[in-house]
Design an enzyme around this catalytic site. Structure first.
Site, short mmCIF file in Angstrom:
data_model
loop_
_atom_site.label_atom_id
_atom_site.label_comp_id
_atom_site.label_asym_id
_atom_site.label_seq_id
_atom_site.Cartn_x
_atom_site.Cartn_y
_atom_site.Cartn_z
N GLU A 1 13.18 54.49 -17.98
CA GLU A 1 12.15 55.51 -17.83
C GLU A 1 11.55 55.92 -19.19
O GLU A 1 11.12 57.05 -19.37
CB GLU A 1 12.69 56.73 -17.09
CG GLU A 1 13.18 56.40 -15.68
CD GLU A 1 13.63 57.62 -14.89
OE1 GLU A 1 13.76 58.70 -15.49
OE2 GLU A 1 13.85 57.49 -13.67
N GLU B 1 15.27 52.90 -8.43
CA GLU B 1 15.98 54.15 -8.12
C GLU B 1 15.29 54.84 -6.96
O GLU B 1 14.24 55.47 -7.13
CB GLU B 1 16.03 55.09 -9.33
CG GLU B 1 16.94 54.64 -10.45
CD GLU B 1 17.05 55.68 -11.56
OE1 GLU B 1 16.73 56.86 -11.32
OE2 GLU B 1 17.46 55.31 -12.67
#
Length: 724
Positions: free
Chosen positions: A33, A126
């Site tokens: 991320e 995710e």
């Protein structure tokens, strides 16, 4: 970073674990991320991202690399050698294969995500099954109907692969929590909970969703999806190639059910749901219609004597009269303490060797100082967090804490000073460290000032005076938590002190019998850390309560989910039960050590076990049939109707009792069902005959089986049962 990454890759290669070597690893990931924060670093952030991507690709794993939430993940094409399965050295064959960084999606929904190249698959790395718990926050949960909707929408719109975060909840043992203020429990409302128990209906419904998608697999891997408009907020996608055909029909409306036409047939779509049709005709599953059973968790408190199955008495698991204690001294006790002018940032000072840092100084009071009002003064202490306690001449004068939303503290408290020397000790405490965000390494913690005494005629700023620093507690240095380290500090006295700060407690207990998961209930304690047989089970903080408002009795799964949409336990402790793995326990006697920072009463501490209470199911006659009864179009058989299925959660158990059964219009939830005005008189007897005495059973949900107690009304079968 390169040395670390190379070490990991070389270890995997040495064990032959990459798919290119015949092993199970099909993907590798570099960074996580970073794309969410790289703009804060400007051109240096982009340069670092490109370096990390190229460095990873150069390691020749033979499998693709992914970068989560990195929309500009690069995709160079170069030549490299490949390994045949089982080989340790490259063959002499060199081929040109894509060595790309695949950008992937993390989030609650990823159906709208598109990779940055048509040559890259659509990956969801995710899928957040819930959300993490913070000390001082309400408990978040995510309805399975919404989670199932998100999964089905992803595959409906061309998804290739998805991974749950989390699928199995866990525990932040020791001081491993991040945040700051993330709780010790990292249950995450996952399909398998923190204790290793299956969470129903979440686990079962997701199992059915993936079975339904698996039935569509031949078409999914052969064709691209074609879009079909089904009206406002409704759409279909069809995968068709030759005789292969699979379809997904979605109602994205958060309010209204819809009836749609597709392929000449009519389908009812509940709001915020997807129907899956493995043959483009018959619905095998709708994400809003749960056929899976529900289980209720039962917490058994073992703080007092309990009875064994044969009626004989079992000794208390916790001897609450047998506590020893040790007083943690206030302020500086170490000879190697550091003294220097000014206030030091905590994390760089402690290097995270301990949650605790003492700041200590002293002043001489004559009695006529401008910051005094008689013997009183007002003390101001500003801190980056996370928890602060102020001691004046060895006695607690005030305390304050930050929160997950802001760890900053500004403590103002009246203090009483005496003529002569006055000692000021500040105990600053971290509750997990920041671990994400731009420049998170610079966030810092601890007392940064000003530290100021003020009165009606003036003030005294102590920020630049000499301060003495001590990292950690005396009890930590003495390893009071370690049962193998004998210490004269311990005092054995039935009249042990309670509800006072800075105190260690120790007792012995017998592990609860059986193999049910174990937890400690710290109700009655303030804040601290606990060790079982020398192993830390984490920080406890039952006095940190969630806000009074913001929770819902029943969360509506319809509409977009967010981490603050579905909350429970407002006004209650964020966490009272703390997991003790059976692996931490030993037969016979076990040691329990507590460090209590705020003050509590250890006699109120108790052990609990977790068990499955009831198993329940609620199936409508309008639901699709059980997924396992799917009949393909090639099989010339009559399709079965819906069925209610019950299964005991543990091997060796059988259904021993049907607590409730109703076919008609029942209401309520597992553990509190009620008959409706329409109810079949045969329901209980039919379910008892089918289910009692077996480990699992299946009961057809139809008026043919139960009779029709109310013509023209959609009927439901609801059952609550017990296993033993």
């Amino acid at each position: 970073m390169q040395r670390f990454t190379e070490k990991v890759v070389d270890t995997m290669k040495g064990a032959g674990l990459y798919a290119s070597q015949g092993g199970p690893i099909i993907l590798s990931q570099i960074e996580n991320e970073y794309g969410n924060i790289d703009s804060a670093y400007g051109s240096a952030g982009k340069a670092y991202m490109r370096w990390a991507a190229g460095m990873a690709i150069s390691l020749d794993t033979g499998v693709p690399w992914v970068m989560c939430q990195q929309s500009d993940a690069p995709d160079p094409i170069v030549s490299h050698s490949i390994l045949a399965a089982g080989e340790r050295t490259p063959t002499l064959t060199f081929v040109a294969v894509p060595r790309v960084q695949i950008n992937t999606c993390n989030g609650f929904y990823c159906d709208q995500f598109t990779p940055n190249s048509n040559s890259k698959p659509k990956l969801w790395t995710e899928n957040w099954s819930g959300w993490f718990l913070s000390f001082g926050g309400a408990v978040p949960y995510r309805p399975v109907e919404d989670l199932a909707f998100a999964v089905a929408r992803f595959y409906q719109r061309g998804g290739t692969f998805q991974n749950y975060y989390m699928y199995h909840g866990g525990t932040n043992f020791g001081r491993s929590t991040g945040g700051p203020f993330i709780a010790t429990s990292y249950d995450y409302d996952a399909p398998i909970d923190e204790y290793g128990m299956v969470r129903q209906p979440k686990w079962g419904h997701l199992r059915d969703v993936h079975k339904a998608i698996k039935l569509c697999e031949p078409a999914l891997v052969t064709a691209e999806p074609s879009f079909i408009s089904l009206g406002q907020n409704a759409e279909g996608h069809m995968y068709q190639a030759g005789s292969l055909c699979a379809a997904f029909l979605a109602n994205m409306d958060a309010q209204s059910d819809k009836t749609v036409k597709f392929n000449g047939n009519t389908y009812k779509l509940p709001a915020w749901s997807v129907s899956i049709l493995p043959d483009c005709k018959n619905v095998v599953l709708n994400t809003a219609q749960i056929n899976s059973q529900v289980t209720s968790s039962e917490i058994r408190n073992l703080g007092s004597s309990i009875q064994s199955s044969d009626g004989s008495s079992i000794a208390p698991e916790l001897d609450t009269a047998g506590w020893s204690y040790a007083i943690e001294p206030v302020g500086i006790t170490k000879e190697n303490a550091l003294t220097k002018p000014g206030l030091m940032e905590q994390i760089n000072t402690t290097a995270d060797a301990s949650d605790f840092l003492w700041y200590s100084t002293s002043i001489i009071v004559k009695g006529d100082e401008p910051y005094l009002n008689g013997s009183r003064s007002n003390l101001l202490v500003n801190s980056l967090g996370h928890v602060l306690q102020v001691y004046i001449n060895g006695k607690l004068a005030g305390s304050a804490k930050g929160s997950a939303s802001s760890s900053l503290i500004s403590l103002q408290t009246p203090v009483t000073l005496v003529p002569g020397k006055n000692k000021i000790d500040l105990l600053s405490t971290t509750v997990g460290l920041s671990n994400y965000g731009a420049f998170f390494d610079l966030v810092g913690a601890g007392v940064t000032g000003p530290v100021k005494l003020s009165g009606p005629n003036g003030a005294l700023d102590l920020s630049s005076t000499d301060w003495t620093y001590q990292i950690g507690l005396r009890g930590e240095d003495l390893q009071l938590y370690n049962p193998s380290e004998a210490s004269p500090e311990w005092v054995s006295d039935n009249a042990y002190p309670t509800n006072q700060p800075l105190i260690w407690y120790k007792t012995r207990f017998t592990a609860p019998a059986g193999d049910d998961p174990v937890a400690i209930d710290f109700t009655g304690m303030g804040k601290g850390e606990a060790w079982v047989n020398g192993q830390s089970i984490g920080r406890y903080w039952p006095t940190n309560l969630a806000p009074q408002s913001g929770c819902v009795n029943s969360c509506n799964y319809r509409g977009a989910y967010s981490s603050n949409k579905c909350l429970k336990k407002c006004g209650q402790p964020s966490q009272t039960l703390y997991h003790v793995p059976r692996a931490f326990l030993q037969s016979g006697s076990n040691d329990l050590v507590l460090f209590e920072q705020f003050g509590g009463d250890p006699s109120k501490v108790s052990f609990t076990t977790r068990q499955t209470g009831s198993i329940c199911a609620h199936v409508s006659e309008m639901h699709p049939a059980q997924i396992d009864s799917w009949i393909s179009p090639q099989q010339k058989m009559q399709r079965p109707g819906p069925a209610l299925r019950l299964e005991c959660p543990r091997e060796g158990q059988v259904i021993s009792n049907i607590k409730f059964a109703s076919f008609g219009t029942p209401s309520g939830t597992c553990g509190s069902y009620n008959h409706g005005q329409c109810s079949s008189s045969q329901a209980l007897a039919i379910v008892q005959k089918a289910c009692v005495g077996v480990s699992s059973c299946s009961v057809p949900v139809s008026s043919k089986n139960f009779g029709d107690p109310c013509t023209g009304v959609t009927k439901n079968l609801v059952v609550e049962a017990a296993c033993s």
